[in-house]
Design an enzyme around this catalytic site. Structure first.
Site, PDB file in Angstrom:
ATOM      1  N   ASP A  99       0.825  -1.201   0.000  1.00 53.31           N
ATOM      2  CA  ASP A  99       0.000   0.000   0.000  1.00 53.31           C
ATOM      3  C   ASP A  99       0.862   1.255   0.000  1.00 53.31           C
ATOM      4  O   ASP A  99       2.094   1.186   0.161  1.00 53.31           O
ATOM      5  CB  ASP A  99      -0.967   0.006   1.202  1.00 53.31           C
ATOM      6  CG  ASP A  99      -0.279  -0.371   2.508  1.00 53.31           C
ATOM      7  OD1 ASP A  99       0.966  -0.336   2.577  1.00 53.31           O
ATOM      8  OD2 ASP A  99      -0.996  -0.701   3.461  1.00 53.31           O
ATOM      9  N   ASN A 159      -7.329  -2.515  14.196  1.00 50.41           N
ATOM     10  CA  ASN A 159      -8.739  -2.758  13.863  1.00 50.41           C
ATOM     11  C   ASN A 159      -8.916  -3.963  12.941  1.00 50.41           C
ATOM     12  O   ASN A 159      -9.986  -4.179  12.393  1.00 50.41           O
ATOM     13  CB  ASN A 159      -9.367  -1.503  13.231  1.00 50.41           C
ATOM     14  CG  ASN A 159      -8.685  -1.112  11.914  1.00 50.41           C
ATOM     15  OD1 ASN A 159      -7.772  -1.796  11.457  1.00 50.41           O
ATOM     16  ND2 ASN A 159      -9.138  -0.021  11.316  1.00 50.41           N
ATOM     17  N   HIS A 207      -7.218  -4.510  10.115  1.00 51.95           N
ATOM     18  CA  HIS A 207      -6.930  -4.295   8.693  1.00 51.95           C
ATOM     19  C   HIS A 207      -5.650  -5.011   8.267  1.00 51.95           C
ATOM     20  O   HIS A 207      -4.739  -5.212   9.072  1.00 51.95           O
ATOM     21  CB  HIS A 207      -6.915  -2.806   8.325  1.00 51.95           C
ATOM     22  CG  HIS A 207      -5.709  -2.014   8.716  1.00 51.95           C
ATOM     23  ND1 HIS A 207      -5.794  -0.756   9.255  1.00 51.95           N
ATOM     24  CD2 HIS A 207      -4.372  -2.272   8.635  1.00 51.95           C
ATOM     25  CE1 HIS A 207      -4.574  -0.288   9.467  1.00 51.95           C
ATOM     26  NE2 HIS A 207      -3.696  -1.185   9.108  1.00 51.95           N
ATOM     27  N   GLU A 242      -9.578  -1.665   5.206  1.00 54.45           N
ATOM     28  CA  GLU A 242     -10.195  -1.348   6.496  1.00 54.45           C
ATOM     29  C   GLU A 242     -11.423  -2.233   6.727  1.00 54.45           C
ATOM     30  O   GLU A 242     -11.932  -2.859   5.786  1.00 54.45           O
ATOM     31  CB  GLU A 242     -10.625   0.124   6.490  1.00 54.45           C
ATOM     32  CG  GLU A 242      -9.458   1.110   6.340  1.00 54.45           C
ATOM     33  CD  GLU A 242      -8.650   1.291   7.624  1.00 54.45           C
ATOM     34  OE1 GLU A 242      -8.585   0.381   8.456  1.00 54.45           O
ATOM     35  OE2 GLU A 242      -8.061   2.385   7.782  1.00 54.45           O
TER      36      GLU A 242
HETATM   37  C1  GLP Z   1      -0.217   0.341   8.432  1.00 52.46           C
HETATM   38  C2  GLP Z   1       0.003  -0.483   7.182  1.00 52.46           C
HETATM   39  C3  GLP Z   1      -0.291  -1.945   7.412  1.00 52.46           C
HETATM   40  C4  GLP Z   1       0.395  -2.424   8.673  1.00 52.46           C
HETATM   41  C5  GLP Z   1      -0.129  -1.643   9.836  1.00 52.46           C
HETATM   42  C6  GLP Z   1       0.449  -2.090  11.173  1.00 52.46           C
HETATM   43  O1  GLP Z   1      -1.521   0.733   8.592  1.00 52.46           O
HETATM   44  N1  GLP Z   1      -0.788  -0.028   6.096  1.00 52.46           N
HETATM   45  O2  GLP Z   1       0.156  -2.705   6.291  1.00 52.46           O
HETATM   46  O3  GLP Z   1       0.168  -3.786   8.850  1.00 52.46           O
HETATM   47  O4  GLP Z   1       0.220  -0.274   9.608  1.00 52.46           O
HETATM   48  O5  GLP Z   1       1.572  -1.347  11.473  1.00 52.46           O
HETATM   49  P1  GLP Z   1       2.488  -1.497  12.734  1.00 52.46           P
HETATM   50  O6  GLP Z   1       3.382  -2.632  12.423  1.00 52.46           O
HETATM   51  O7  GLP Z   1       3.228  -0.204  12.818  1.00 52.46           O
HETATM   52  O8  GLP Z   1       1.626  -1.761  13.902  1.00 52.46           O
END
Ligand code: GLP
Length: 222
Positions: free
Chosen positions: A62, A123, A125, A130
């Site tokens: 993403d 959440n 995702h 989402e």
């Molecule tokens: C972002 C990314 C996700 C990732 C998530 C968790 O929202 N788009 O791909 O899994 O963060 O991130 P973290 O590892 O910082 O908790």
């Protein structure tokens, strides 16, 4: 129901997943890569191993709808933490772009993704799919939830600076990978992880779709 493998600590999480990626890097593979804080240790470990990335193609999950040169973009994150520190060819590093169909064509051209590494949001995702995202979704532009904006504001100067939209691979796109590895770091994610891996397979919990994949490994440390 998916078995969650619990690891001793963050170092072990990073090196265990690095072993899986390294095995894949010995072949001419197509990888899907995540961002966020969880994979930072993995990238550090991979850089230290000095692997040959010259035949590898990568596709990021993403990107925010923002200037890719912005220091908080996922382009910048990947360059800083991995791409600029390996011998990967910049032309072999792909991020979702418009038109999204061309991105999907590029991903699926020749053969399927060999390995997709994922993180999970608080959440539920995965990538920026989402809660409520269709299980049939493909790469597209999405609105970020308030929860995600709040969670990710730690990477920006202020919450107002967090983009409200992003472009993400879809859930169906992710599910087409041959193998999926989900990395989870932190007690604060344990509840959503259990719901997603052992609960109902439902669009309000995007990661629950992983229960339908036949080659998923989940690694957790607190
Ligand atoms: C972002 C990314 C996700 C990732 C998530 C968790 O929202 N788009 O791909 O899994 O963060 O991130 P973290 O590892 O910082 O908790």
């Amino acid at each position: 129901m998916i078995n969650i493998r619990v690891l001793k600590n963050y170092n072990e999480l990073s090196s265990t997943v690095a072993d899986i990626v390294e095995a894949q890097i010995k072949e001419q593979s197509k990888l899907v890569l995540p961002t966020g804080s969880t994979p930072l240790g993995l990238y550090k470990e991979l850089v230290n191993r000095k692997l040959d990335w010259s035949l590898i193609l990568t596709f990021n999950l993403d990107e925010y709808l923002m200037n890719p040169d912005h220091p908080c973009s996922y382009h910048s994150y990947m360059k800083k933490n991995l791409f600029d520190r390996t011998n990967i060819y910049p032309d072999n590093c792909h991020f979702p772009f418009r038109p999204t169909l061309s991105f999907e064509d590029k991903m699926t051209l020749g053969r399927r993704i060999d390995l997709c590494i994922l993180g999970i949001g608080t959440n539920g995702h995965i990538a920026f799919n989402e809660p409520g995202s269709s299980f049939k979704s493909r790469t597209r532009v999405v609105n970020l939830s308030l929860q995600t904006i709040q969670d990710n504001s730690r990477f920006f100067d202020s919450i107002e600076d967090v983009p409200k939209q992003a472009i993400t691979m879809g859930l169906r796109t992710i599910m087409e990978s041959k193998k999926i590895v989900l990395m989870v770091n932190g007690k604060h994610k344990l509840t959503i992880l259990n719901v997603a891996m052992n609960g109902e397979i439902i669009e309000t919990v995007p990661a629950s779709i992983l229960q339908r994949h036949n080659n998923v490994e989940v690694y957790y440390c607190d």
